[in-house]
Design an enzyme around this catalytic site. Sequence first.
Site, PDB file in Angstrom:
ATOM      1  N   HIS A 161       4.816  -0.480 -31.581  1.00  0.00           N
ATOM      2  CA  HIS A 161       5.176   0.870 -31.119  1.00  0.00           C
ATOM      3  C   HIS A 161       4.549   1.253 -29.791  1.00  0.00           C
ATOM      4  O   HIS A 161       4.635   2.407 -29.405  1.00  0.00           O
ATOM      5  CB  HIS A 161       4.718   1.929 -32.135  1.00  0.00           C
ATOM      6  CG  HIS A 161       5.266   1.735 -33.500  1.00  0.00           C
ATOM      7  ND1 HIS A 161       4.557   1.129 -34.506  1.00  0.00           N
ATOM      8  CD2 HIS A 161       6.454   2.060 -34.037  1.00  0.00           C
ATOM      9  CE1 HIS A 161       5.280   1.096 -35.605  1.00  0.00           C
ATOM     10  NE2 HIS A 161       6.444   1.649 -35.344  1.00  0.00           N
TER      11      HIS A 161
ATOM     12  N   LEU B 282      20.699  -0.475 -38.323  1.00  0.00           N
ATOM     13  CA  LEU B 282      19.385  -0.865 -37.791  1.00  0.00           C
ATOM     14  C   LEU B 282      19.489  -2.264 -37.187  1.00  0.00           C
ATOM     15  O   LEU B 282      19.133  -3.260 -37.807  1.00  0.00           O
ATOM     16  CB  LEU B 282      18.343  -0.820 -38.917  1.00  0.00           C
ATOM     17  CG  LEU B 282      16.876  -0.701 -38.494  1.00  0.00           C
ATOM     18  CD1 LEU B 282      16.021  -0.330 -39.693  1.00  0.00           C
ATOM     19  CD2 LEU B 282      16.339  -1.941 -37.832  1.00  0.00           C
TER      20      LEU B 282
END
Length: 698
Positions: A481, A400
């Site tokens: 997002h 990540l």
Amino acid sequence: MTVNIRATEASNTAVQLDILSLYRTMVTARVTNDILKTRKTQGRFPFYIGCAGHESMAAVALALNKDDWMSLYYRDLAAWLQRTGDIYGPIREAYSRTTGPMCAGRNMPAHYSSKRHRILPTFSEVAALAPFAGGVSFSLKWHKSNDIIMFTCGDGGAATNDFNALFRQASVHQLPVLMVVEDNGWAITAPSTIQWGGSLIEWAKGGGVYAEEVDGTNAIETYQAAVRLVDHVRSGRGPVLMHLRLGLLDPHSSSTDIKAYRTKEEIELTMTTKDPVKNFGRWLVENGHIQEGDIERIRKEVRAELESAEAQILRESEPTAERVMEHILYVPKWQENIARGTKKQLPMLGAINEALLEIAQRDPDFFVYGQDVGSPKGGVFGATSMLVSQLPGRAISSPLNEQVIVGIAAGAGMVDGKARCAEIQFVDYHQSAAQTIRMAARTSYQSFGDWTVPLLIRTKSGSGGGGPISSGGAGGGAFGHSNAGEKWFTSVPGMITICPSTPFDAKGLLLEAARSQSPVVFLERGRLYRSEPPKDNLGNLIDVMAEYWFVPEGYYTLPIGKARRLKIGNGPAQVAIICWGTMVLESCTAAANIVNRNGGSIEVVDLRTLAPFDEEAVVTAVREANRVIVVTEESDLTSFGRHVHSWIVQNCFYDLDAAPTFVSALPAPAAPYNAPEETAFFPNSQSIEQKIVELLEE
Ligand SMILES: Cc1ncc(C[n+]2csc(CCOP(=O)(O)OP(=O)(O)O)c2C)c(N)n1
């Protein structure tokens, strides 16, 4: 004189050390340094940063094979000379000559690179090359090569995110990389004690990387250690970190006063005990390889050689202003490539899956690298699920860390000139890789076209959910997002930005993007992944758009930099709407509603490629309609939409019957999560329709 110094019996590298040749290279580095330092002081060029104290890096370079890759930093003149043997190169770059082998005189001196000798282009951003070096070593492992890469940086460099990204790339994937931290005790005025806590060696070992401390003031010891550590890496035992202890004999650079931050005692101690050239000369005399008098003789010989090279270089040509726009962007030359496969109706996600599989089938070295992409789900949105099921191993899950991801794809592309795909889960999260992306885009310009960075970044962007905004339902992407993202990329020279609005375009443009030698960002709008074609408010499909939901099987490409002009209605267009991505669907709905009511026609220009955008299509559409609206999903303030709007004002002012209108999301940080605020944040077909009405009334 050649002396056989085998570092370890276990070594499978038969290394013959020519001690005098190594010494001469180190002296050449030092004398080049002395000459260039003086020339800077004489005002012959604006800047110089030196290598004095780091000359034992020639011994580390010597321990590598000539096909091994190197990623150097500004103190590595000796390593560069050891590999290239080119005494002219550094002087050419210092004097900004077009003959310069690193960047044809375009960059500051001491950015040591050479494509011919597999030395990567280096950046002024400390350690910024690190994630690329990880990508190179990933590629070497992928190709099952026997070659390795050496990456170097200073102790300050070891504190950067970039270095930490390389470390993670290397340890997670057990890559063939030798990381050399050249610790001279200083990062400008900061002592190395503030760069890491505890021991660098223990830190590396704890992270799964073998590490050793080496005395870099002793060239023979450095060489022996380097041979051993290179052998460790080459034999597949994993990456290595070499903590090389050195002294910095000069100030940080020509812009720094050494006495302003270092004590007289520390400077004296460094000069007397940590000079690797002096120490090596003394060792050679003590061990009978040369006489005392040879030290000055060699220095004088080298100086004469360098001064004669300098005299020649001063007669070589300097850059001219005409070349200032050269090597910025390489848009692939599109070849007529008609889609011949049977067409089937697909959502954009299906088209993207097909495109990635198609690229991978044609290029055995193509892979997609990103978070979760190797899982059976094919990433969080499922864009790689076909790749995972049909070509196992070609979609690879990453840690990540977006910088790790971009670096792997970018570095691998630099090795063989073919783009790999980095998937960034949400465009908002590219931020930690922003520097790496900017460097990738800058490389061809900086190196005057010597290097290119083919790199394909795909990322979900814009409002979330599925389907057109006006079809209702909050996307719920909210903070982190839902950013549109184009302003971050279209403002980077050297970068191509694409944002398709239909499945047909997504597949054709993705296949074309994989051919690019310049980095491409492919903005996939979340709402469009599963969207149906747009409809008017009577529920009728808008035909001029709906046909692009039918996607041909197999390979076809669409040109980068070419807009699609969509005509809604009949007759001359009354308004041109310039848009891209989800806003094309919203604009088509708005236009169809107006045309249904009033008749006539409206043109919707789908830019498809945002950088470079199709100026000709925009000008033509504005000239025909004389009224224009720019619609963007970005929040207001400085944005790509604002750029297009301003470009129209500048270039089409006299073709306009009314001020160009602008529709965007609101100037807030991002769309809130709850439906009422989110709906108020984004533009949609109703707000666009309203603007069209106002514009037509003007
Ligand atoms: C990312 C970044 N931050 C700051 C700078 C300014 N800068 C240039 S060199 C340097 C110090 C680097 O120190 P170190 O890595 O220890 O190398 P040394 O110069 O000591 O060999 C700094 C802070 C930069 N070039 N890049």
